[in-house]
Design a protein around this motif. Structure first.
Motif, PDB file in Angstrom:
ATOM      1  N   CYS A 167       0.840  -1.200   0.000  1.00 12.91           N
ATOM      2  CA  CYS A 167       0.000   0.000   0.000  1.00 12.91           C
ATOM      3  C   CYS A 167       0.874   1.249   0.000  1.00 12.91           C
ATOM      4  O   CYS A 167       1.833   1.354   0.767  1.00 12.91           O
ATOM      5  N   LEU A 168       0.527   2.176  -0.874  1.00 15.44           N
ATOM      6  CA  LEU A 168       1.211   3.469  -0.944  1.00 15.44           C
ATOM      7  C   LEU A 168       0.159   4.570  -0.889  1.00 15.44           C
ATOM      8  O   LEU A 168      -0.797   4.555  -1.667  1.00 15.44           O
ATOM      9  N   LEU A 216     -12.171  17.683   0.698  1.00 14.46           N
ATOM     10  CA  LEU A 216     -11.227  16.579   0.813  1.00 14.46           C
ATOM     11  C   LEU A 216     -11.503  15.763   2.073  1.00 14.46           C
ATOM     12  O   LEU A 216     -11.470  14.523   2.048  1.00 14.46           O
ATOM     13  N   ALA A 217     -11.798  16.446   3.173  1.00 17.04           N
ATOM     14  CA  ALA A 217     -12.078  15.742   4.428  1.00 17.04           C
ATOM     15  C   ALA A 217     -13.323  14.881   4.311  1.00 17.04           C
ATOM     16  O   ALA A 217     -13.354  13.739   4.790  1.00 17.04           O
ATOM     17  N   GLU A 218     -14.370  15.381   3.660  1.00 17.30           N
ATOM     18  CA  GLU A 218     -15.599  14.613   3.502  1.00 17.30           C
ATOM     19  C   GLU A 218     -15.376  13.405   2.608  1.00 17.30           C
ATOM     20  O   GLU A 218     -15.888  12.314   2.873  1.00 17.30           O
ATOM     21  N   SER A 219     -14.625  13.586   1.529  1.00 15.55           N
ATOM     22  CA  SER A 219     -14.347  12.473   0.628  1.00 15.55           C
ATOM     23  C   SER A 219     -13.546  11.382   1.331  1.00 15.55           C
ATOM     24  O   SER A 219     -13.832  10.188   1.190  1.00 15.55           O
ATOM     25  N   LEU A 220     -12.554  11.784   2.107  1.00 17.90           N
ATOM     26  CA  LEU A 220     -11.752  10.810   2.840  1.00 17.90           C
ATOM     27  C   LEU A 220     -12.560  10.126   3.939  1.00 17.90           C
ATOM     28  O   LEU A 220     -12.381   8.932   4.190  1.00 17.90           O
ATOM     29  N   ALA A 258     -14.497   5.348   6.606  1.00 12.05           N
ATOM     30  CA  ALA A 258     -15.515   4.646   7.379  1.00 12.05           C
ATOM     31  C   ALA A 258     -15.568   3.164   7.026  1.00 12.05           C
ATOM     32  O   ALA A 258     -15.994   2.341   7.843  1.00 12.05           O
ATOM     33  N   LEU A 259     -15.130   2.815   5.809  1.00 15.00           N
ATOM     34  CA  LEU A 259     -15.155   1.424   5.366  1.00 15.00           C
ATOM     35  C   LEU A 259     -13.778   0.783   5.346  1.00 15.00           C
ATOM     36  O   LEU A 259     -13.622  -0.379   5.707  1.00 15.00           O
ATOM     37  N   LEU A 260     -12.771   1.514   4.911  1.00 17.55           N
ATOM     38  CA  LEU A 260     -11.423   0.955   4.771  1.00 17.55           C
ATOM     39  C   LEU A 260     -10.403   1.979   5.255  1.00 17.55           C
ATOM     40  O   LEU A 260      -9.719   2.623   4.454  1.00 17.55           O
ATOM     41  N   PRO A 261     -10.297   2.165   6.566  1.00 15.81           N
ATOM     42  CA  PRO A 261      -9.377   3.190   7.079  1.00 15.81           C
ATOM     43  C   PRO A 261      -7.922   2.793   6.896  1.00 15.81           C
ATOM     44  O   PRO A 261      -7.546   1.643   7.096  1.00 15.81           O
ATOM     45  N   MET A 262      -7.107   3.758   6.487  1.00 19.02           N
ATOM     46  CA  MET A 262      -5.663   3.601   6.399  1.00 19.02           C
ATOM     47  C   MET A 262      -5.034   4.719   7.229  1.00 19.02           C
ATOM     48  O   MET A 262      -5.514   5.855   7.189  1.00 19.02           O
ATOM     49  N   PRO A 263      -3.998   4.423   7.992  1.00 16.28           N
ATOM     50  CA  PRO A 263      -3.454   5.433   8.912  1.00 16.28           C
ATOM     51  C   PRO A 263      -3.135   6.763   8.256  1.00 16.28           C
ATOM     52  O   PRO A 263      -3.483   7.830   8.790  1.00 16.28           O
ATOM     53  N   LEU A 309      -4.398   8.020   5.484  1.00 17.63           N
ATOM     54  CA  LEU A 309      -5.634   8.678   5.045  1.00 17.63           C
ATOM     55  C   LEU A 309      -6.409   9.232   6.240  1.00 17.63           C
ATOM     56  O   LEU A 309      -7.026  10.298   6.142  1.00 17.63           O
ATOM     57  N   VAL A 310      -6.393   8.519   7.349  1.00 10.73           N
ATOM     58  CA  VAL A 310      -7.080   9.009   8.549  1.00 10.73           C
ATOM     59  C   VAL A 310      -6.419  10.286   9.048  1.00 10.73           C
ATOM     60  O   VAL A 310      -7.104  11.258   9.424  1.00 10.73           O
ATOM     61  N   ARG A 311      -5.081  10.314   9.053  1.00 10.06           N
ATOM     62  CA  ARG A 311      -4.377  11.531   9.466  1.00 10.06           C
ATOM     63  C   ARG A 311      -4.654  12.684   8.500  1.00 10.06           C
ATOM     64  O   ARG A 311      -4.824  13.838   8.931  1.00 10.06           O
ATOM     65  N   ALA A 312      -4.697  12.387   7.202  1.00  8.76           N
ATOM     66  CA  ALA A 312      -4.986  13.434   6.219  1.00  8.76           C
ATOM     67  C   ALA A 312      -6.398  13.971   6.404  1.00  8.76           C
ATOM     68  O   ALA A 312      -6.633  15.183   6.297  1.00  8.76           O
ATOM     69  N   GLU A 313      -7.352  13.088   6.658  1.00 10.91           N
ATOM     70  CA  GLU A 313      -8.733  13.531   6.899  1.00 10.91           C
ATOM     71  C   GLU A 313      -8.810  14.440   8.123  1.00 10.91           C
ATOM     72  O   GLU A 313      -9.442  15.506   8.091  1.00 10.91           O
ATOM     73  N   ARG A 314      -8.135  14.018   9.203  1.00  8.92           N
ATOM     74  CA  ARG A 314      -8.174  14.804  10.438  1.00  8.92           C
ATOM     75  C   ARG A 314      -7.522  16.180  10.237  1.00  8.92           C
ATOM     76  O   ARG A 314      -8.061  17.201  10.693  1.00  8.92           O
ATOM     77  N   ARG A 315      -6.413  16.205   9.532  1.00  8.26           N
ATOM     78  CA  ARG A 315      -5.720  17.481   9.337  1.00  8.26           C
ATOM     79  C   ARG A 315      -6.519  18.402   8.418  1.00  8.26           C
ATOM     80  O   ARG A 315      -6.626  19.603   8.666  1.00  8.26           O
ATOM     81  N   ALA A 316      -7.087  17.836   7.347  1.00  7.93           N
ATOM     82  CA  ALA A 316      -7.894  18.656   6.443  1.00  7.93           C
ATOM     83  C   ALA A 316      -9.108  19.226   7.164  1.00  7.93           C
ATOM     84  O   ALA A 316      -9.471  20.390   6.960  1.00  7.93           O
ATOM     85  N   ARG A 317      -9.720  18.428   8.027  1.00  4.91           N
ATOM     86  CA  ARG A 317     -10.899  18.913   8.749  1.00  4.91           C
ATOM     87  C   ARG A 317     -10.519  20.009   9.746  1.00  4.91           C
ATOM     88  O   ARG A 317     -11.226  21.011   9.887  1.00  4.91           O
ATOM     89  N   HIS A 318      -9.394  19.827  10.433  1.00  4.89           N
ATOM     90  CA  HIS A 318      -8.968  20.836  11.399  1.00  4.89           C
ATOM     91  C   HIS A 318      -8.582  22.142  10.694  1.00  4.89           C
ATOM     92  O   HIS A 318      -8.904  23.235  11.186  1.00  4.89           O
ATOM     93  N   LEU A 319      -7.885  22.041   9.563  1.00  3.77           N
ATOM     94  CA  LEU A 319      -7.497  23.254   8.832  1.00  3.77           C
ATOM     95  C   LEU A 319      -8.726  23.971   8.284  1.00  3.77           C
ATOM     96  O   LEU A 319      -8.778  25.209   8.287  1.00  3.77           O
ATOM     97  N   SER A 320      -9.697  23.209   7.823  1.00  2.00           N
ATOM     98  CA  SER A 320     -10.932  23.832   7.334  1.00  2.00           C
ATOM     99  C   SER A 320     -11.682  24.525   8.468  1.00  2.00           C
ATOM    100  O   SER A 320     -12.203  25.638   8.309  1.00  2.00           O
ATOM    101  N   LYS A 321     -11.720  23.853   9.629  1.00  2.00           N
ATOM    102  CA  LYS A 321     -12.377  24.446  10.787  1.00  2.00           C
ATOM    103  C   LYS A 321     -11.654  25.704  11.251  1.00  2.00           C
ATOM    104  O   LYS A 321     -12.274  26.712  11.616  1.00  2.00           O
ATOM    105  N   LEU A 322     -10.309  25.659  11.217  1.00  2.00           N
ATOM    106  CA  LEU A 322      -9.521  26.829  11.600  1.00  2.00           C
ATOM    107  C   LEU A 322      -9.788  28.005  10.663  1.00  2.00           C
ATOM    108  O   LEU A 322      -9.896  29.165  11.103  1.00  2.00           O
ATOM    109  N   GLU A 323      -9.915  27.714   9.389  1.00  2.00           N
ATOM    110  CA  GLU A 323     -10.134  28.777   8.410  1.00  2.00           C
ATOM    111  C   GLU A 323     -11.475  29.466   8.608  1.00  2.00           C
ATOM    112  O   GLU A 323     -11.610  30.669   8.384  1.00  2.00           O
ATOM    113  N   THR A 324     -12.491  28.717   9.020  1.00  2.00           N
ATOM    114  CA  THR A 324     -13.821  29.301   9.182  1.00  2.00           C
ATOM    115  C   THR A 324     -14.037  29.917  10.567  1.00  2.00           C
ATOM    116  O   THR A 324     -14.778  30.884  10.711  1.00  2.00           O
ATOM    117  N   GLU A 325     -13.381  29.364  11.593  1.00  2.31           N
ATOM    118  CA  GLU A 325     -13.632  29.830  12.952  1.00  2.31           C
ATOM    119  C   GLU A 325     -12.692  30.943  13.405  1.00  2.31           C
ATOM    120  O   GLU A 325     -12.901  31.515  14.471  1.00  2.31           O
TER     121      GLU A 325
END
Length: 307
Positions: free
Chosen positions: A78-79, A139-143, A148-153, A155-171
């Motif tokens: 896996c890459l 990107l966070a929603e797509s990941l 939810a079905l096939l988590p990869m470490p 991808l999970v970190r990328a989802e978390r970071r994208a969501r936090h950066l998006s939240k930071l940008e709006t808040e």
């Protein structure tokens, strides 16, 4: 094979061997009912009867274990490439970009990277997934749908970071409200020394009484065991049905693309991956996954993504 939108669904073909278990499962259900009736009818007499389930189920068990080993026993190489990996993307700090064509080029280059000792070697198949987005929240929603079905470490970190950066940008434009003081809060009684000691003492006394109340006859234990086996079988069936229902009636997701290439060596896979034109540079925030293994080992994931 060209880039196709992904429709997440239950792998019916890859799991068709499970249909062989239905006869044995039905026989087991009937045998459990019969066992419960025999136990309730025992009056001072005991007998054992292995029943016909074991012999009838052995063939289905062997076939199921073999199919499960072939599909799940092999771990594909896996890459994962994401916009947050150093040396992969354009830009610095929070402003990082990775377009779809550059993502495909990066995945292709890693196939022939001789400096990586874990690089797959020999004739293989490859399954490539692309997550396309133009914004961090997209990107966070797509990941998240895939994780939810096939988590990869990665991808999970990328989802978390994208969501936090998006939240930071709006808040970052919101002014926090301190509210009034003081505030009500729960009192953690378990931290009180006296109450903690009293709880331990009373719990010990209750445990002693529960040991007497738990004393039962072997016949009632066997009857309870038969009931638990029935409930366990029903629970497993319901769990599988829930998974199938979750993936039923899925729609094509244009933000998630997939391709199956091979068989071939790493150089052949790289050539096939670059042969088909990738989505354009308008997709500026993309992540990708490349799974390399045998066709049988990739069959479950391949059917899961609708290929």
């Amino acid at each position: 094979m060209s880039w196709a939108p992904v429709t997440l669904r239950w792998p019916e073909q890859a799991t068709q061997w499970m249909g062989q278990l239905s006869t044995a499962k039905d026989l087991a259900s009937g045998e459990l009912v019969s066992t419960a009736l025999r136990l309730s009818g025992l009056d001072g007499m005991t007998s054992t009867n292995p029943g016909p389930v074991g012999a009838a189920a052995q063939g289905a068990i062997d076939a199921g274990r073999s199919a499960l080993t072939q599909q799940m026993g092999e771990a594909p190489a896996c890459l994962v490439v994401t916009p947050f990996q150093s040396g992969v993307v354009q830009g610095t700090g929070y402003q990082r970009f990775l377009s779809a064509p550059n993502l495909v080029q990066q995945l292709a280059n890693e196939l022939v990277d001789v400096s990586d000792a874990s690089r797959p070697d020999g004739p293989q198949h490859a399954l490539c997934l692309m997550f396309l987005a133009t914004r961090l929240d997209q990107l966070a929603e797509s990941l998240s749908r895939f994780n939810a079905l096939l988590p990869m470490p990665d991808l999970v970190r990328a989802e978390r970071r994208a969501r936090h950066l998006s939240k930071l940008e709006t808040e970052k434009w919101e002014l926090p409200s301190a509210g009034t003081l003081p505030r009500w809060q729960a009192l953690p009684l378990e931290r009180c020394t006296l109450l903690k000691a009293a709880k331990q003492s009373m719990s010990g006394q209750l445990a002693v009484l529960e040991s007497y109340a738990a004393d039962s006859s072997p016949m009632s234990d066997l009857a309870a065991l038969a009931k638990r086996k029935v409930a366990q079988q029903q629970g497993r069936d319901q769990q599988l049905n829930d998974l199938k229902a979750l993936l039923a009636g899925g729609h094509a997701d244009s933000s998630l693309r997939a391709r199956m290439i091979g068989p071939g060596t790493a150089s052949d896979l790289r050539r096939d991956l670059l042969k088909e034109e990738a989505p354009g540079h308008e997709w500026v925030l993309c992540a990708g996954v490349l799974l390399v293994g045998s066709e049988q080992g990739l069959s479950f994931v391949r059917e899961l993504v609708g290929l």
